[in-house]
Design a protein around this motif. Sequence first.
Motif, PDB file in Angstrom:
ATOM      1  N   ASP A  48     -21.598  18.177 -53.641  1.00  0.00           N
ATOM      2  CA  ASP A  48     -21.133  19.368 -52.931  1.00  0.00           C
ATOM      3  C   ASP A  48     -21.434  19.326 -51.440  1.00  0.00           C
ATOM      4  OD1 ASP A  48     -23.840  19.472 -53.241  1.00  0.00           O
ATOM      5  OD2 ASP A  48     -23.932  21.563 -53.908  1.00  0.00           O
ATOM      6  N   GLY A  49     -22.031  18.230 -50.962  1.00  0.00           N
ATOM      7  CA  GLY A  49     -22.333  18.142 -49.536  1.00  0.00           C
ATOM      8  C   GLY A  49     -23.265  19.247 -49.088  1.00  0.00           C
ATOM      9  N   ARG A  50     -24.461  19.296 -49.645  1.00  0.00           N
ATOM     10  CA  ARG A  50     -25.406  20.379 -49.352  1.00  0.00           C
ATOM     11  C   ARG A  50     -25.833  20.402 -47.887  1.00  0.00           C
ATOM     12  NH1 ARG A  50     -29.985  20.828 -52.660  1.00  0.00           N
ATOM     13  NH2 ARG A  50     -28.653  20.223 -54.391  1.00  0.00           N
ATOM     14  N   TYR A  51     -25.746  19.258 -47.225  1.00  0.00           N
ATOM     15  CA  TYR A  51     -26.074  19.192 -45.799  1.00  0.00           C
ATOM     16  C   TYR A  51     -24.825  18.832 -45.003  1.00  0.00           C
ATOM     17  CZ  TYR A  51     -31.014  19.088 -47.144  1.00  0.00           C
ATOM     18  OH  TYR A  51     -32.247  19.381 -47.658  1.00  0.00           O
ATOM     19  N   ASN A  52     -24.888  19.148 -43.727  1.00  0.00           N
ATOM     20  CA  ASN A  52     -23.839  18.762 -42.796  1.00  0.00           C
ATOM     21  C   ASN A  52     -24.520  18.177 -41.575  1.00  0.00           C
ATOM     22  OD1 ASN A  52     -21.830  18.785 -40.699  1.00  0.00           O
ATOM     23  ND2 ASN A  52     -20.611  20.127 -41.999  1.00  0.00           N
ATOM     24  N   ALA A  53     -24.121  16.973 -41.197  1.00  0.00           N
ATOM     25  CA  ALA A  53     -24.790  16.306 -40.078  1.00  0.00           C
ATOM     26  C   ALA A  53     -24.781  17.169 -38.824  1.00  0.00           C
ATOM     27  CB  ALA A  53     -24.134  14.960 -39.804  1.00  0.00           C
ATOM     28  N   SER A  54     -23.710  17.944 -38.633  1.00  0.00           N
ATOM     29  CA  SER A  54     -23.591  18.751 -37.416  1.00  0.00           C
ATOM     30  C   SER A  54     -24.647  19.846 -37.337  1.00  0.00           C
ATOM     31  CB  SER A  54     -22.199  19.367 -37.324  1.00  0.00           C
ATOM     32  OG  SER A  54     -21.974  20.269 -38.386  1.00  0.00           O
ATOM     33  N   GLN A  55     -25.187  20.275 -38.491  1.00  0.00           N
ATOM     34  CA  GLN A  55     -26.176  21.341 -38.445  1.00  0.00           C
ATOM     35  C   GLN A  55     -27.473  20.877 -37.789  1.00  0.00           C
ATOM     36  OE1 GLN A  55     -26.450  21.341 -42.944  1.00  0.00           O
ATOM     37  NE2 GLN A  55     -28.506  22.089 -42.512  1.00  0.00           N
ATOM     38  N   PHE A  56     -27.677  19.565 -37.716  1.00  0.00           N
ATOM     39  CA  PHE A  56     -28.895  19.052 -37.095  1.00  0.00           C
ATOM     40  C   PHE A  56     -28.677  18.652 -35.638  1.00  0.00           C
ATOM     41  CE2 PHE A  56     -29.361  18.160 -41.662  1.00  0.00           C
ATOM     42  CZ  PHE A  56     -30.509  18.902 -41.901  1.00  0.00           C
ATOM     43  N   THR A  57     -27.436  18.656 -35.183  1.00  0.00           N
ATOM     44  CA  THR A  57     -27.185  18.369 -33.771  1.00  0.00           C
ATOM     45  C   THR A  57     -27.267  19.632 -32.928  1.00  0.00           C
ATOM     46  OG1 THR A  57     -24.784  18.651 -33.961  1.00  0.00           O
ATOM     47  CG2 THR A  57     -25.667  16.440 -34.358  1.00  0.00           C
ATOM     48  N   HIS A  58     -27.260  20.789 -33.582  1.00  0.00           N
ATOM     49  CA  HIS A  58     -27.346  22.054 -32.865  1.00  0.00           C
ATOM     50  C   HIS A  58     -28.796  22.511 -32.792  1.00  0.00           C
ATOM     51  CE1 HIS A  58     -23.018  22.696 -32.576  1.00  0.00           C
ATOM     52  NE2 HIS A  58     -22.927  22.264 -33.823  1.00  0.00           N
ATOM     53  N   LEU A  59     -29.199  22.928 -31.623  1.00  0.00           N
ATOM     54  CA  LEU A  59     -30.580  23.329 -31.407  1.00  0.00           C
ATOM     55  C   LEU A  59     -30.926  24.615 -32.135  1.00  0.00           C
ATOM     56  CD1 LEU A  59     -33.073  22.415 -29.842  1.00  0.00           C
ATOM     57  CD2 LEU A  59     -32.288  23.788 -27.922  1.00  0.00           C
ATOM     58  N   GLY A  60     -29.983  25.539 -32.179  1.00  0.00           N
ATOM     59  CA  GLY A  60     -30.205  26.779 -32.919  1.00  0.00           C
ATOM     60  C   GLY A  60     -31.001  27.837 -32.177  1.00  0.00           C
ATOM     61  N   LEU A  61     -31.079  27.743 -30.859  1.00  0.00           N
ATOM     62  CA  LEU A  61     -31.792  28.772 -30.103  1.00  0.00           C
ATOM     63  C   LEU A  61     -31.000  30.070 -30.023  1.00  0.00           C
ATOM     64  CD1 LEU A  61     -33.376  26.841 -27.099  1.00  0.00           C
ATOM     65  CD2 LEU A  61     -34.494  27.687 -29.151  1.00  0.00           C
ATOM     66  N   GLY A  62     -29.683  29.953 -30.213  1.00  0.00           N
ATOM     67  CA  GLY A  62     -28.862  31.157 -30.203  1.00  0.00           C
ATOM     68  C   GLY A  62     -28.994  31.921 -28.896  1.00  0.00           C
ATOM     69  N   ASN A  63     -29.153  33.221 -29.006  1.00  0.00           N
ATOM     70  CA  ASN A  63     -29.267  34.065 -27.810  1.00  0.00           C
ATOM     71  C   ASN A  63     -30.707  34.244 -27.353  1.00  0.00           C
ATOM     72  OD1 ASN A  63     -26.478  34.583 -27.667  1.00  0.00           O
ATOM     73  ND2 ASN A  63     -26.658  36.194 -29.221  1.00  0.00           N
TER      74      ASN A  63
END
Length: 245
Positions: free
Chosen positions: A123-138
């Motif tokens: 099911d592709g539980r991970y996505n490589a792109s989710q780890f390229t984003h820092l995730g600091l948001g606002n």
Amino acid sequence: MRLRQFGPVLLVVLVVLAGCSGSGGQPYQTPLNSTQVEQSHTQALEESGSFTYRLTTNTSFGDEQASSSLSGGTTVKVDTESDALAVNTTTALGNLSVYQFGNGTAFLRLTMGDRTQYARGDDGRYNASQFTHLGLGNLTESVNFTHNGTATVEGDTVHEYVAHENQTLSALAGTNTTMGGSDANVTSTLRVYVRSDGLVKKYRYHVAYEGVGTMDVTGRYTDLGSTDVSPPPWLDDARANTTAS
């Protein structure tokens, strides 16, 4: 006469070249723009071809008389070209390893003491792109970051941006709840270490809950372009002991 005519042109060229050679300068002015930080960081990772992301957490409870702590760590190896990735998480309870191919097929190995279990998922539980984003948001806009000079992280010169914030526990939770009849103070410090090309080499988040304990979270991005995301040695055992699900 000819030198006089070209003098201003040469001056402009020298200024431009000086600006180009100053790539080690401060990458961002404050206040930080989260969109700009995210885009530059993601671009640096995607263009590298591969990288390793390491996340460590440490939580302490109590005081000097009676204290306890919990720690854990996750290492993610990402191939940005094939989207293959390897994840390894260590906790006090055991070790979880995941290897996922670019097509989404994943194999899991869970080790607890002397017991090892395998599982498979498509099911592709991970996505490589989710780890390229820092995730600091606002977050970069909601707190006041200041430039705190330069430092060295794993051989790279980086610029440190730091933000401090003081809140009460009820304000943080969005309620009027108090502990022990008083509202505890929560102090937090976020440090972000940015390379001149915009890559965030490291970030560290420290939170102190008055009368409760502390929490430290550290993230690092290393081995750009040299991370090996080959299938792990345990993959054959996983294939032999699982079926597609």
